[in-house]
Motif scaffolding. Structure first.
Motif, PDB file in Angstrom:
ATOM      1  N   LEU A   1     -21.249  65.532  22.772  1.00 13.92           N
ATOM      2  CA  LEU A   1     -22.084  64.518  22.134  1.00 13.92           C
ATOM      3  C   LEU A   1     -22.899  65.127  21.013  1.00 13.92           C
ATOM      4  CD1 LEU A   1     -23.380  62.342  25.084  1.00 13.92           C
ATOM      5  CD2 LEU A   1     -21.701  61.773  23.324  1.00 13.92           C
TER       6      LEU A   1
ATOM      7  N   VAL B   1     -19.392  44.445  16.055  1.00 13.97           N
ATOM      8  CA  VAL B   1     -18.038  44.912  16.349  1.00 13.97           C
ATOM      9  C   VAL B   1     -17.223  44.953  15.070  1.00 13.97           C
ATOM     10  CG1 VAL B   1     -15.993  44.563  17.749  1.00 13.97           C
ATOM     11  CG2 VAL B   1     -18.212  43.792  18.581  1.00 13.97           C
TER      12      VAL B   1
ATOM     13  N   VAL C   1     -13.655  51.329  13.122  1.00 16.96           N
ATOM     14  CA  VAL C   1     -13.024  52.322  13.997  1.00 16.96           C
ATOM     15  C   VAL C   1     -11.842  52.956  13.283  1.00 16.96           C
ATOM     16  CG1 VAL C   1     -11.806  52.675  16.178  1.00 16.96           C
ATOM     17  CG2 VAL C   1     -13.755  51.114  16.074  1.00 16.96           C
TER      18      VAL C   1
ATOM     19  N   MET D   1     -18.068  46.102  23.746  1.00 15.09           N
ATOM     20  CA  MET D   1     -18.404  45.073  22.753  1.00 15.09           C
ATOM     21  C   MET D   1     -17.139  44.388  22.238  1.00 15.09           C
ATOM     22  SD  MET D   1     -21.755  45.075  22.131  1.00 15.09           S
ATOM     23  CE  MET D   1     -22.149  44.688  20.444  1.00 15.09           C
TER      24      MET D   1
ATOM     25  N   LEU E   1     -21.382  52.460  16.564  1.00 12.29           N
ATOM     26  CA  LEU E   1     -20.383  52.167  17.596  1.00 12.29           C
ATOM     27  C   LEU E   1     -18.985  52.571  17.143  1.00 12.29           C
ATOM     28  CD1 LEU E   1     -21.508  48.630  18.856  1.00 12.29           C
ATOM     29  CD2 LEU E   1     -21.731  50.812  20.052  1.00 12.29           C
ATOM     30  N   SER E   2     -18.633  52.168  15.918  1.00  8.36           N
ATOM     31  CA  SER E   2     -17.255  52.432  15.504  1.00  8.36           C
ATOM     32  C   SER E   2     -17.057  53.897  15.127  1.00  8.36           C
ATOM     33  CB  SER E   2     -16.810  51.491  14.380  1.00  8.36           C
ATOM     34  OG  SER E   2     -17.786  51.365  13.400  1.00  8.36           O
TER      35      SER E   2
ATOM     36  N   ALA F   1     -18.494  56.506  16.608  1.00  6.33           N
ATOM     37  CA  ALA F   1     -18.319  57.249  17.857  1.00  6.33           C
ATOM     38  C   ALA F   1     -16.923  57.010  18.425  1.00  6.33           C
ATOM     39  CB  ALA F   1     -19.386  56.832  18.861  1.00  6.33           C
ATOM     40  N   CYS F   2     -16.501  55.749  18.422  1.00  6.53           N
ATOM     41  CA  CYS F   2     -15.202  55.411  18.992  1.00  6.53           C
ATOM     42  C   CYS F   2     -14.064  56.012  18.151  1.00  6.53           C
ATOM     43  CB  CYS F   2     -15.066  53.898  19.101  1.00  6.53           C
ATOM     44  SG  CYS F   2     -13.593  53.369  19.963  1.00  6.53           S
TER      45      CYS F   2
ATOM     46  N   MET G   1     -18.887  57.824  24.112  1.00 10.55           N
ATOM     47  CA  MET G   1     -18.506  57.502  22.737  1.00 10.55           C
ATOM     48  C   MET G   1     -17.605  56.280  22.649  1.00 10.55           C
ATOM     49  SD  MET G   1     -18.031  61.028  20.649  1.00 10.55           S
ATOM     50  CE  MET G   1     -17.926  62.374  21.770  1.00 10.55           C
ATOM     51  N   VAL G   2     -16.701  56.126  23.607  1.00  8.21           N
ATOM     52  CA  VAL G   2     -15.710  55.050  23.507  1.00  8.21           C
ATOM     53  C   VAL G   2     -16.189  53.755  24.167  1.00  8.21           C
ATOM     54  CG1 VAL G   2     -13.394  54.331  24.165  1.00  8.21           C
ATOM     55  CG2 VAL G   2     -13.774  56.641  23.322  1.00  8.21           C
TER      56      VAL G   2
ATOM     57  N   PRO H   1     -19.119  52.063  24.591  1.00  5.40           N
ATOM     58  CA  PRO H   1     -19.921  51.002  23.954  1.00  5.40           C
ATOM     59  C   PRO H   1     -19.090  50.117  23.041  1.00  5.40           C
ATOM     60  CG  PRO H   1     -21.063  53.096  23.830  1.00  5.40           C
ATOM     61  CD  PRO H   1     -19.688  53.390  24.366  1.00  5.40           C
ATOM     62  N   PHE H   2     -18.259  50.739  22.189  1.00 10.15           N
ATOM     63  CA  PHE H   2     -17.435  49.918  21.312  1.00 10.15           C
ATOM     64  C   PHE H   2     -16.437  49.104  22.131  1.00 10.15           C
ATOM     65  CE2 PHE H   2     -13.739  48.813  18.876  1.00 10.15           C
ATOM     66  CZ  PHE H   2     -14.297  48.263  17.736  1.00 10.15           C
TER      67      PHE H   2
ATOM     68  N   ALA I   1     -13.912  59.765  18.647  1.00  4.81           N
ATOM     69  CA  ALA I   1     -13.342  60.116  19.952  1.00  4.81           C
ATOM     70  C   ALA I   1     -11.830  59.926  19.947  1.00  4.81           C
ATOM     71  CB  ALA I   1     -13.991  59.272  21.045  1.00  4.81           C
TER      72      ALA I   1
ATOM     73  N   LEU J   1      -5.187  51.923  23.079  1.00  5.73           N
ATOM     74  CA  LEU J   1      -6.519  51.435  22.718  1.00  5.73           C
ATOM     75  C   LEU J   1      -6.605  51.205  21.213  1.00  5.73           C
ATOM     76  CD1 LEU J   1      -9.508  50.925  23.654  1.00  5.73           C
ATOM     77  CD2 LEU J   1      -9.953  53.287  22.982  1.00  5.73           C
TER      78      LEU J   1
END
Lengths: 334, 288
Positions: free
Chosen positions: B189, B157, B162, A57, B97-98, B100-101, A50-51, A53-54, B104, B116
């Protein structure tokens, strides 16, 4: 104030994460050690999927360019020999910064940017707050329609907005200037004296509605009991606005201000598009234009990198300076 | 928007003042759009010789439209399709992408998580103009400049995404549900994809729309990255035409009609999707 619509971005550390339940995530405490180990491995893998890929990028397209720019700004590239050999890179430390800051026209462009910010930031914040309060006020008819209408320009790309306003700034095509001229008022928005206001107007037109949107969201988040209590106490609409609404949306006002500051420093598209229409805009009118020019016309990417870093530092300085200023008085905004 | 204070009786003068100001503001925001819609019906000559806010006796909207779509072998259509491609694909990838990040970061305590998040948030502060130039040199080093990827990849991006995803996951996905799904044997997941993502839908839609508009409006990135007109998005294409007006004034009309088309396109999208711009999503910035 353009391509990136930084004005729309919300930045503010999230409120403290919700308290995790004891077994909220990761290792499942309480089960046997092997099971717990297995859980942990599963979670680790999931976390990575989950973390990563971002993160990858972000590192490639955000951090790497910044590191690259900083590094590049410390070097100088010279064509070796007669210009046929491979270019030579030499470490020059801050020489590019010295060149940039020693260049009167770059200093001028920085000054212009600050003047632009001094016009644009208060204009934007006052307009956005004013419109939000008006739409939220009791007397407003059709608030939904107005909200959509004010928001529409946000969808028009900065380039197109600049093209359109360009037509509205030249007497041959501008109905505004034509009407004013009939009334005996001759305006030239593209003259040296008023060009900054002309550019500020384009940015205001494009983003006021979006910023208003953020503020309306904040106004909607105020619990209605507060208004009821105030009404029972006999507070006027005016008093409710000044004493309740404005203080409670202060964090959002600060947010909008910071976005506008960041957006202002990006000033690039509007002068680029208006440039053919007026002699008031030079090829290095703003620091970003100067950097673009150095990189692609003058062939000096190192100097361009130094200029870009200077703009970024200026942005950080102003954003944080502003935040410190507003946070010092009274409650912390974020 | 619910107007909670409407029940107060307003003095007539203040109502008139409030709505008068709103009306004037509406005219201001609509003026350039009205102008371009009217101008798109004119001949290049009339563009400069007739009053800007009224139609001429011989409107030629259809001719102008045909010209826009046939100029340079129909390149305008490519520009629209490119803009849609860059915006839709870029925004879609950015959303996944954002989301999922952000999810998490919200739901997994791991070492370095706050660091992070702070770094990602810092990314929001960096002006895109600062990134675009060095990004060109970086991508040039790996031979990606001039390709669709050079615009698509950086568009995927969204640090802001996020941030939104984290806020929304905290607010909308209860830990109890995650825990219950775990007990039922679902992997993390799967919990994210099948349960949490659904609960975060309003946030996902907002991230998508926000990123879509950001990419659609982007100018500097494609400007530095692309060199082939066929790969241009609308913003870049229209400025290409605009740069040719000095050579041939006919291009003025192409720019005007093209701008009108692109404005109409986005305005339709804004109005159609405006209820999805969830106001409460900025709540993270206003509450607390």
């Amino acid at each position: 104030m353009s391509q990136t619509r930084a004005a729309g971005r919300v930045l503010r550390p999230a409120p403290a994460p919700a308290p995790q339940s004891p077994r909220g995530s990761g290792p499942a405490r309480g089960s046997g050690p092997t099971r717990a180990g297995q859980r942990r491995r599963h979670s680790r893998a999931a976390l990575l999927v989950m973390v990563a890929p971002f993160a990858v990028m972000f590192a490639a397209f955000f951090l790497a360019p910044i590191v690259y720019a900083i590094n590049d700004s410390l070097f100088s590239t010279k064509a070796s020999g007669l210009g046929f050999g491979a270019p030579e890179k030499t470490f020059v430390l801050f020489a590019n910064y010295a060149t940039a800051l020693g260049d009167p026209s770059f200093i001028e462009s920085l000054g212009r940017l600050l003047a632009f910010a001094a016009i644009e930031v208060p204009l934007m914040v006052v307009t956005a707050v004013g419109l939000a309060l008006l739409i939220d006020s009791a007397g407003a008819r059709f608030p939904r329609i107005f909200r959509v209408v004010f928001f529409i320009p946000y969808g028009v790309p900065g380039v197109i907005a600049a093209l359109l306003w360009g037509f509205l700034y030249i007497p041959a095509t501008s109905p505004i200037l034509q009407v004013l001229s009939v009334l005996g008022i001759d305006l030239n928005p593209l003259s040296t004296d008023s060009i900054l206001f002309a550019i500020a107007n384009i940015a205001l037109w494009g983003f006021a509605g979006y910023n208003m949107f953020i503020l309306i969201a904040a106004l909607n988040a105020i619990p209605s009991e507060l208004f009821e209590a105030a009404k029972i106490d006999g507070a006027s609409e005016w008093a409710i606005t000044w004493r309740i609404k404005l203080p409670l949306v202060r964090p959002s006002v600060i947010l909008v201000t910071v976005f506008t500051i960041i957006g202002t420093l990006q000033l690039f598209v509007e002068p680029l598009v208006l440039r053919p229409l007026t002699t008031a805009i030079s090829s290095d009118y703003t620091p970003n234009l100067a950097a673009y020019n150095q990189a692609f016309s003058q062939g000096n990417p190192n100097l361009a990198a130094a200029m870009a870093v200077i703009v970024a530092l200026l942005g950080f300085a102003f954003s944080f300076g502003f935040l410190r200023l507003v946070n010092r008085k009274g409650d912390r905004a974020w | 928007m619910v107007n909670r204070t409407r029940s107060i009786r307003q003095p007539l003068t203040s109502t008139v003042a409030v709505n008068g100001v709103l009306l004037i503001a509406a005219l201001y925001f609509l003026l350039p759009i009205l102008w371009v819609l009217v101008a798109a019906t004119k001949s290049p000559g009339e563009l400069f010789s007739s009053f800007g806010l009224w139609f001429t006796d011989s409107p030629q909207a259809w001719l102008n439209l045909t010209n826009v779509f046939t100029q340079d072998g129909g390149i305008f259509t490519s520009w629209i399709l490119n803009s849609v491609l860059y915006s839709a694909v870029g925004a879609f990838a950015a959303t996944i992408l954002s989301a999922a990040c952000g999810y998490a970061i919200a739901k997994f305590p791991f070492r370095g998580r706050e660091l992070l998040f702070s770094i990602i948030l810092g990314g929001v502060l960096v002006p895109a103009t600062v990134i675009a130039l060095p990004l060109y040199f970086l991508l040039n080093a790996v031979d990606l400049t001039g390709t669709y990827w050079s615009v698509l990849l950086p568009s995927m991006v969204s640090p802001f995404g996020v941030y939104l995803a984290r806020i929304h996951a905290n607010a909308a996905v209860p830990d109890e549900i995650i825990e219950a799904a775990r007990i039922d044997g679902a992997g993390d997941l799967r919990i994210f994809g099948a349960i949490a993502a659904r609960m975060m839908t309003p946030a996902l839609v907002t991230i998508f729309l926000f990123q879509f508009v950001t990419i659609w409006n982007n100018y500097l990135l494609p400007l530095v990255m692309l060199n082939e007109a066929r790969t241009f998005p609308l913003t870049l294409g229209l400025t290409l035409w605009n740069s040719q007006t000095q050579r041939d004034p006919m291009f003025y009309q192409l720019v005007v009609t093209g701008s009108a088309l692109s404005a109409v396109l986005l305005v339709a999208l804004m109005i159609g999707l405006q209820r999805f711009w969830r106001a409460d999503l900025t709540a993270g910035a206003t509450k607390g």
